[in-house]
Design an enzyme around this catalytic site. Structure first.
Site, short mmCIF file in Angstrom:
data_model
loop_
_atom_site.label_atom_id
_atom_site.label_comp_id
_atom_site.label_asym_id
_atom_site.label_seq_id
_atom_site.Cartn_x
_atom_site.Cartn_y
_atom_site.Cartn_z
N GLU A 180 -1.69 -28.13 28.29
CA GLU A 180 -2.70 -28.48 27.28
C GLU A 180 -2.43 -29.82 26.60
O GLU A 180 -3.32 -30.60 26.39
CB GLU A 180 -2.84 -27.39 26.20
N ASP A 209 0.55 -6.85 4.82
CA ASP A 209 -0.09 -8.13 5.14
C ASP A 209 0.90 -9.20 5.59
O ASP A 209 0.57 -10.03 6.44
CB ASP A 209 -0.91 -8.63 3.95
N THR A 244 0.82 -1.21 0.00
CA THR A 244 0.00 0.00 0.00
C THR A 244 0.84 1.25 0.00
O THR A 244 0.44 2.29 -0.53
CB THR A 244 -0.93 -0.01 1.23
N1 LIG Z 1 -1.63 -2.05 3.86
C1 LIG Z 1 -1.08 -2.85 2.97
O1 LIG Z 1 0.08 -2.72 2.63
C2 LIG Z 1 -1.92 -3.97 2.46
C3 LIG Z 1 -1.85 -4.06 0.93
C4 LIG Z 1 -1.56 -5.42 0.39
N2 LIG Z 1 -2.56 -6.38 0.72
C5 LIG Z 1 -0.17 -5.87 0.83
O2 LIG Z 1 0.04 -6.44 1.86
O3 LIG Z 1 0.74 -5.61 0.09
#
Ligand SMILES: NC(=O)CC[C@H](N)C(=O)O
Length: 330
Positions: free
Chosen positions: A287, A94, A13
């Site tokens: 567990e 991500d 992003t």
């Molecule tokens: N905020 C982001 O960078 C998510 C954008 C995209 N899904 C990635 O991980 O590249």
């Protein structure tokens, strides 16, 4: 002169673009080339002599082991150059926490390596990428960021690449470590509060220069009504280890336990982690009887970070006791 910082751009992003300024969540990631990103923050020239390299241009959910290896090899090579003082990796958020942890494990350098992304594309109102990038470069250019392992600079916080994770996806305050940030970066100055206790970078027994490929490690989710289908399918596909993304303290359904014991008998490593939201912490022999079953616990690593460490560790050993030692130490 100013310190030399190289920006390795991989997409995400922070390189995203949307149709309207109101598009904070609807846009295309990985569109803007690194030179344009750098040109968009002229203030970078005040803190470092910056140059960029476009390593790839992808959304990070599509990042595969091949790209992870290529990126780490490039970071390692640059870190050995006398004319490089610090490295910034721009990355989709991500899987940013996986890449940051991987670099923290395999790059032998005490030079600052700072991974950065953004939650809004540069075309959006109140885009966060500009300041995040400025912060990342200023940290990478600073002497006092050396020797602290790979850092993640997001939302003015400096977190350890080891345990920082994306905790929420719709806020700019997305990245948190369950154990708190190492410091803050404000107006180009770093303020440190604590240091990582786990082995990293120069003190790591793993070295990207000696890793040619990563073994297959898969993750299977634990939830109510769980069954063993995914675990068996992953083993059939050749997984060397399966991360159990468990409920609570890495607990395992009684419908899944027999398959995991059987797969361990066939040589597959079984690693119990937890998918609880604010950060899991799996206690050995709580567990489940890990000693008796010869399973491993992922300590506080979330499932995706446990996958990274398991893959790296398996390049050196397939001894479950050694693997457990590694999970405590890194
Ligand atoms: N905020 C982001 O960078 C998510 C954008 C995209 N899904 C990635 O991980 O590249």
């Amino acid at each position: 002169g100013l310190p030399n910082v190289v920006i390795l751009a991989t997409g995400g992003t922070i390189a995203g673009a949307g149709a309207e300024a109101t598009n904070s969540a609807t846009y295309q990631a990985a569109k803007v080339p690194v030179d344009k990103l750098i040109a968009g923050v002229p203030e970078l020239a005040k803190v470092a002599s910056v140059r960029g390299e476009q390593v790839f241009q992808i959304a990070s959910e599509s990042l595969a082991n091949e790209q992870l290896l290529a990126l780490a090899k490039r970071v390692a090579a640059l870190s050995k150059q006398g004319d490089v003082d610090g490295i910034v990796v721009t990355h989709g958020t991500d899987t940013l926490e996986e890449t940051a942890y991987f670099l923290n494990l395999v790059v032998h350098s005490d030079k600052p390596i700072v991974v950065v992304g953004s939650m809004r594309p540069g075309t959006a109102m109140s885009a966060d990428g500009m300041l995040n990038l400025f912060n990342a470069v200023s940290v990478a250019a600073s002497q006092d960021a050396r020797g602290k392992g790979v850092l993640v600079a997001m939302n003015d916080e400096l977190n350890s690449g080891r345990d920082v994770a994306k905790m929420i996806n719709i806020k700019t305050e997305a990245f948190k470590s369950p154990w708190g940030p190492l410091g803050m970066v404000v107006e180009g100055k770093n303020y440190w509060f604590r240091l990582p206790a786990k082995r990293h970078t120069v003190n790591s027994e793993f070295d990207i220069d000696k890793i040619a490929s990563l073994p297959l490690v898969e993750i299977a989710y634990g939830q109510g009504n769980a069954n063993d289908t995914a675990y068996r399918a992953f083993a059939d596909k050749g997984a060397k280890a399966i991360i159990h993304a468990g409920t609570g303290n890495g607990s395992v359904s009684n419908r899944v336990v027999p398959a995991l014991r059987e797969l361990r008998g066939k040589g597959v490593q079984i690693i119990r982690s937890s998918h609880v939201n604010a950060g899991g912490f799996v206690v050995r022999n709580a567990e489940q009887p890990d000693d008796k079953y010869d399973w491993i616990v992922a300590h506080d690593l979330n499932p995706q970070k446990a996958r990274i460490l398991a893959a790296v560790a398996l390049t050196k050993t397939s001894d479950s006791k050694e693997l457990q030692r590694i999970f405590w130490e890194y």
